[in-house]
Design a protein around this motif. Structure first.
Motif, PDB file in Angstrom:
ATOM      1  N   LEU A   1       0.828  -1.358   0.039  1.00 35.25           N
ATOM      2  CA  LEU A   1       0.183  -0.416  -0.204  1.00 35.25           C
ATOM      3  C   LEU A   1       0.860   1.692  -0.300  1.00 35.25           C
ATOM      4  N   ARG A   2       2.188   1.252   0.276  1.00 35.99           N
ATOM      5  CA  ARG A   2       3.408   2.514   0.003  1.00 35.99           C
ATOM      6  C   ARG A   2       4.029   2.222  -1.418  1.00 35.99           C
ATOM      7  N   ALA A   3       4.185   1.724  -2.198  1.00 45.16           N
ATOM      8  CA  ALA A   3       4.574   1.390  -3.457  1.00 45.16           C
ATOM      9  C   ALA A   3       5.828   0.900  -2.671  1.00 45.16           C
ATOM     10  N   GLY A   4       6.493  -0.425  -1.581  1.00 48.32           N
ATOM     11  CA  GLY A   4       6.376  -2.007  -1.384  1.00 48.32           C
ATOM     12  C   GLY A   4       8.186  -1.623  -1.339  1.00 48.32           C
ATOM     13  N   SER A   5       8.798  -1.960  -2.723  1.00 46.25           N
ATOM     14  CA  SER A   5      10.259  -1.415  -2.245  1.00 46.25           C
ATOM     15  C   SER A   5      10.741  -0.119  -2.615  1.00 46.25           C
ATOM     16  N   LEU A   6       9.793   1.406  -3.081  1.00 48.73           N
ATOM     17  CA  LEU A   6      10.111   2.337  -2.914  1.00 48.73           C
ATOM     18  C   LEU A   6      10.404   3.182  -1.705  1.00 48.73           C
ATOM     19  N   ASN A   7       9.732   2.245  -0.866  1.00 54.51           N
ATOM     20  CA  ASN A   7       9.588   2.455   0.502  1.00 54.51           C
ATOM     21  C   ASN A   7      11.385   2.958   0.915  1.00 54.51           C
TER      22      ASN A   7
ATOM     23  N   GLY B   1      14.774  10.365  -8.781  1.00 54.25           N
ATOM     24  CA  GLY B   1      15.288  10.131 -10.025  1.00 54.25           C
ATOM     25  C   GLY B   1      15.634   9.027 -11.013  1.00 54.25           C
ATOM     26  N   ASP B   2      15.960   8.957 -12.544  1.00 49.99           N
ATOM     27  CA  ASP B   2      16.776   7.618 -12.505  1.00 49.99           C
ATOM     28  C   ASP B   2      16.797   6.950 -12.148  1.00 49.99           C
ATOM     29  N   LYS B   3      18.797   7.666 -11.655  1.00 46.42           N
ATOM     30  CA  LYS B   3      19.666   7.054 -11.382  1.00 46.42           C
ATOM     31  C   LYS B   3      19.732   6.401  -9.961  1.00 46.42           C
ATOM     32  N   ALA B   4      19.015   7.660  -9.315  1.00 45.54           N
ATOM     33  CA  ALA B   4      18.628   6.453  -7.905  1.00 45.54           C
ATOM     34  C   ALA B   4      17.979   5.501  -8.061  1.00 45.54           C
ATOM     35  N   LEU B   5      17.333   5.534  -8.564  1.00 40.72           N
ATOM     36  CA  LEU B   5      15.937   4.363  -8.827  1.00 40.72           C
ATOM     37  C   LEU B   5      16.997   3.245  -9.984  1.00 40.72           C
TER      38      LEU B   5
ATOM     39  N   THR C   1      21.610  -2.432  -6.634  1.00 40.79           N
ATOM     40  CA  THR C   1      21.801  -2.610  -5.453  1.00 40.79           C
ATOM     41  C   THR C   1      21.294  -3.519  -4.679  1.00 40.79           C
ATOM     42  N   THR C   2      20.023  -3.959  -5.576  1.00 44.68           N
ATOM     43  CA  THR C   2      19.250  -4.957  -4.221  1.00 44.68           C
ATOM     44  C   THR C   2      19.345  -6.172  -4.770  1.00 44.68           C
ATOM     45  N   PHE C   3      19.713  -6.840  -5.851  1.00 45.06           N
ATOM     46  CA  PHE C   3      20.042  -7.535  -6.617  1.00 45.06           C
ATOM     47  C   PHE C   3      22.392  -7.890  -5.973  1.00 45.06           C
ATOM     48  N   ARG C   4      22.743  -6.842  -5.825  1.00 34.13           N
ATOM     49  CA  ARG C   4      24.511  -7.194  -6.483  1.00 34.13           C
ATOM     50  C   ARG C   4      24.698  -6.633  -4.784  1.00 34.13           C
ATOM     51  N   LYS C   5      23.979  -6.753  -3.741  1.00 32.19           N
ATOM     52  CA  LYS C   5      24.394  -6.046  -2.551  1.00 32.19           C
ATOM     53  C   LYS C   5      25.983  -6.846  -1.812  1.00 32.19           C
ATOM     54  N   ASP C   6      26.413  -5.493  -1.433  1.00 32.64           N
ATOM     55  CA  ASP C   6      27.850  -6.447  -0.386  1.00 32.64           C
ATOM     56  C   ASP C   6      28.585  -6.903  -1.514  1.00 32.64           C
TER      57      ASP C   6
ATOM     58  N   LEU D   1      16.691  -4.024 -14.451  1.00 28.95           N
ATOM     59  CA  LEU D   1      17.170  -2.671 -15.251  1.00 28.95           C
ATOM     60  C   LEU D   1      16.865  -2.153 -16.423  1.00 28.95           C
ATOM     61  N   ALA D   2      16.231  -3.225 -17.327  1.00 32.56           N
ATOM     62  CA  ALA D   2      15.922  -3.313 -18.944  1.00 32.56           C
ATOM     63  C   ALA D   2      14.588  -2.206 -18.981  1.00 32.56           C
ATOM     64  N   ARG D   3      14.236  -2.295 -17.746  1.00 34.15           N
ATOM     65  CA  ARG D   3      12.488  -1.776 -18.256  1.00 34.15           C
ATOM     66  C   ARG D   3      12.538  -0.553 -17.473  1.00 34.15           C
ATOM     67  N   PRO D   4      11.686   0.654 -18.396  1.00 36.79           N
ATOM     68  CA  PRO D   4      11.281   1.578 -18.969  1.00 36.79           C
ATOM     69  C   PRO D   4      11.477   2.824 -17.466  1.00 36.79           C
ATOM     70  N   ASP D   5       9.782   2.026 -16.831  1.00 36.24           N
ATOM     71  CA  ASP D   5       9.475   2.085 -15.824  1.00 36.24           C
ATOM     72  C   ASP D   5       9.853   2.273 -14.749  1.00 36.24           C
ATOM     73  N   ARG D   6      11.318   2.611 -14.054  1.00 33.47           N
ATOM     74  CA  ARG D   6      11.559   2.144 -12.649  1.00 33.47           C
ATOM     75  C   ARG D   6      10.497   2.547 -11.340  1.00 33.47           C
ATOM     76  N   LEU D   7       9.923   3.435 -11.824  1.00 32.02           N
ATOM     77  CA  LEU D   7       9.440   2.957 -10.436  1.00 32.02           C
ATOM     78  C   LEU D   7       8.233   2.006 -10.273  1.00 32.02           C
ATOM     79  N   GLU D   8       7.877   1.436 -11.477  1.00 27.35           N
ATOM     80  CA  GLU D   8       6.997   0.948 -11.782  1.00 27.35           C
ATOM     81  C   GLU D   8       7.347  -0.708 -11.350  1.00 27.35           C
ATOM     82  N   ALA D   9       9.176  -0.730 -12.440  1.00 27.74           N
ATOM     83  CA  ALA D   9      10.165  -1.968 -11.830  1.00 27.74           C
ATOM     84  C   ALA D   9      10.026  -2.265 -10.450  1.00 27.74           C
ATOM     85  N   LEU D  10      10.828  -1.079  -9.746  1.00 30.17           N
ATOM     86  CA  LEU D  10      10.852  -1.398  -7.489  1.00 30.17           C
ATOM     87  C   LEU D  10       9.225  -1.669  -7.429  1.00 30.17           C
TER      88      LEU D  10
END
Length: 537
Positions: free
Chosen positions: A295-301, A308-312, A318-323, A343-352
């Motif tokens: 209800l709070r946009a999941g991983s975007l929390n 911005g696109d760079k931060a997303l 980093t979700t996949f390649r942490k540490d 990473l290839a998905r154009p809508d990164r908000l939706e991806a997260l």
């Protein structure tokens, strides 16, 4: 098709296997409306479930939108195997356990699977909203895309209408509990998600009581007490075991904890997580706020302000390649291949947003849920098929602002208007003049790493660190295909490990690979004393 259970009959739900015309329908989980069993598999059915159908020459297994009731499958030269337990599917497919070691790199990074892999070679998890069909010996899989979010409503009227649809979907999940004859037990904290559930039960006029785990000084306990008082419900505090001086807590030995977690979650959840322990099965209704982040946009929390696109992109990576430096080049390449389509998905908000449903709910919550099922079948409004669809249809930035859940709470339980929240203040308040939100919004109770907000999991102390260190460093040969031994040793150089979650993930995977489970439960292991930090230091 085979189904078995040691649970008592529940007349509120259809039988596990039932005949409908020329089909046998199997149900794993529960339906909001039991009459909908004849419609399975149908994406519009409400509930938390996976469905199985069989007729002459054909077998179908399907997941709901969040696959929290999982489907696992494997193939041998002689058979297609489909089931709800990954280890059982694996053991039917081959005579002994063979681990998929490269796949376990994601368990070490995050403590759950960020893929459709399992710890068992040749066994995969079916994706969300997917249907596997075996017809005349040929297997095929079809997948329904998750809903696309619509733009945020431009007017207050449209906002109320959109939130109203979500509220109705939530109310439909709990209304049947009104006539059970006994109150629902809600595990309540000071956070957002369980507060929504308390408001939801209150609005649906469902009798309930609340319990909170923690010390009296913890923000969860303080705020849960206020919420319970505001809604007029009974509140019980469950205090963890402490030493006589109350300057430390006693925790289960990590080996016992790891064995229980591996047995319950089949190697797909870290022992860092607190899995519900065994108690005799009870049909009493229970509820908790797990997976309310949908209800709070999941991983975007995990992001505060920078969308911005760079931060997303960095968040996905980093979700996949942490540490990354802890892992071998092969493990990092494996992780990158898993990240590549996201990473290839154009809508990164939706991806997260969708990453949260695919993995944090569909893998972590799916495996952790197995612990709760030993005690009963908890009601999970946030996992309901229709609720998740309604949530994902709302604009991600609007959900991320927390205006949706704030409005939802006040719509359901206006009495909670002045109860502060734990942690950070409401996000949408950041764009309001301070003088205005002070008048209109409740405050917040920051969490401290010492004192009331202290947790032995995040501050393990020297004694617990020693136990984790001995196991992990003593099994580096088993971990070597996925981790860099020197980096793992560096993690444990100090008296207290600096990354407790990573240490626990390593500990869990090392015990799995060295044969702790399947095997007998470890016996006569002492509890570990973990001292509370001195706030004066």
């Amino acid at each position: 098709m085979f189904a078995w259970t040691n649970e008592p009959d529940d007349s509120r739900q259809p039988p596990m296997l039932s005949r409908h015309g020329d089909r046998i329908i199997g149900l794993n989980g529960h339906l909001a409306d039991p009459a909908d069993v004849a419609r399975l598999p149908d994406d519009s059915v409400g509930g938390c479930f996976s469905a199985w159908t069989a007729r002459d020459g054909e077998l179908t297994a399907s997941t709901a939108i969040n696959r929290v009731c999982p489907v696992f499958y494997a193939e041998t030269p002689d058979a297609h195997l489909v089931g709800s337990r990954a280890l059982l599917v694996h053991l039917v497919a081959r005579p002994q356990v063979v681990h998929d070691v490269p796949a376990l790199q994601t368990m070490v990074r995050q403590g759950f699977f960020l893929s459709d892999e399992t710890p068992y070679q040749g066994v995969s998890a079916l994706r969300p909203s997917s249907r596997l069909m075996v017809r005349d010996g040929v297997r095929g899989v079809t997948e329904t895309p998750l809903p696309r979010a619509t733009p945020a409503p431009a007017s207050e009227r449209r906002k109320r209408a959109a939130i109203g649809e979500l509220a109705e979907a939530l109310l439909a999940t709990v209304t049947p509990l009104r006539d059970l004859g006994e109150p629902v037990n809600l595990a309540l904290t000071g956070g957002r998600d369980t507060r929504i559930l308390a408001a939801l039960l209150h609005a649906a006029r469902v009798p309930f009581r609340v319990t909170t785990n923690g010390l009296d000084t913890h923000p969860d306990v303080i705020l849960a007490r206020r919420i319970a008082a505001g809604l007029g419900v009974a509140h019980t505090v469950i205090v963890p075991p402490q030493t006589a001086a109350k300057d430390a807590v006693l925790v289960e030995h990590p080996l016992s904890r790891a064995w229980e977690t591996l047995r319950t979650c089949e190697g797909m959840t870290s022992a860092y997580e607190s899995i519900v322990s065994y108690l005799p099965y009870s049909g009493r209704p229970t509820m908790s706020g797990q997976s309310g982040e949908a209800l709070r946009a999941g991983s975007l929390n995990l992001l505060q302000t920078d969308l911005g696109d760079k931060a997303l992109r960095r968040r996905i990576d980093t979700t996949f390649r942490k540490d990354e430096k802890v892992f071998t080049a092969e493990a990092n390449e494996h992780a990158y291949e898993l990240a590549r389509p996201w990473l290839a998905r154009p809508d990164r908000l939706e991806a997260l947003d969708h990453l949260y449903i695919w993995y944090k709910v569909g893998r972590w919550q799916a495996s952790a849920r197995a612990g709760a099922l030993r005690r009963g079948d908890p009601v999970r409004p946030f996992l309901d098929n229709r609720v998740v669809r309604a949530a994902l249809s709302l604009d991600q930035t609007w959900r991320l602002s927390e205006e949706v859940i704030y409005t939802l709470i006040l719509r359901l339980a206006p009495k909670l208007r002045n109860v502060p929240i734990e942690g950070k203040p409401w996000r949408f308040a950041a764009d309001m003049p301070r003088s205005l939100w002070r008048r209109r919004l409740p405050g917040h109770m920051p969490t401290s790493k010492t004192g009331g907000g202290w947790s032995w999991r995040t501050s393990p102390g020297p004694a617990l660190t020693d136990v984790l260190r001995e196991q992990v460093l003593g099994s580096l040969d088993a971990l070597a295909p996925i981790v860099n031994p020197d980096e793992v040793r560096a993690l444990f150089t100090g008296p207290v490990v600096q990354k407790p979650a990573l240490a626990w993930h390593l500990y869990t995977v090392s015990t799995l690979l060295t044969g702790l489970y399947p095997g007998r439960r470890p016996q006569d292991l002492p509890e570990i004393t973990v001292s509370r930090p001195d706030p004066a230091r």
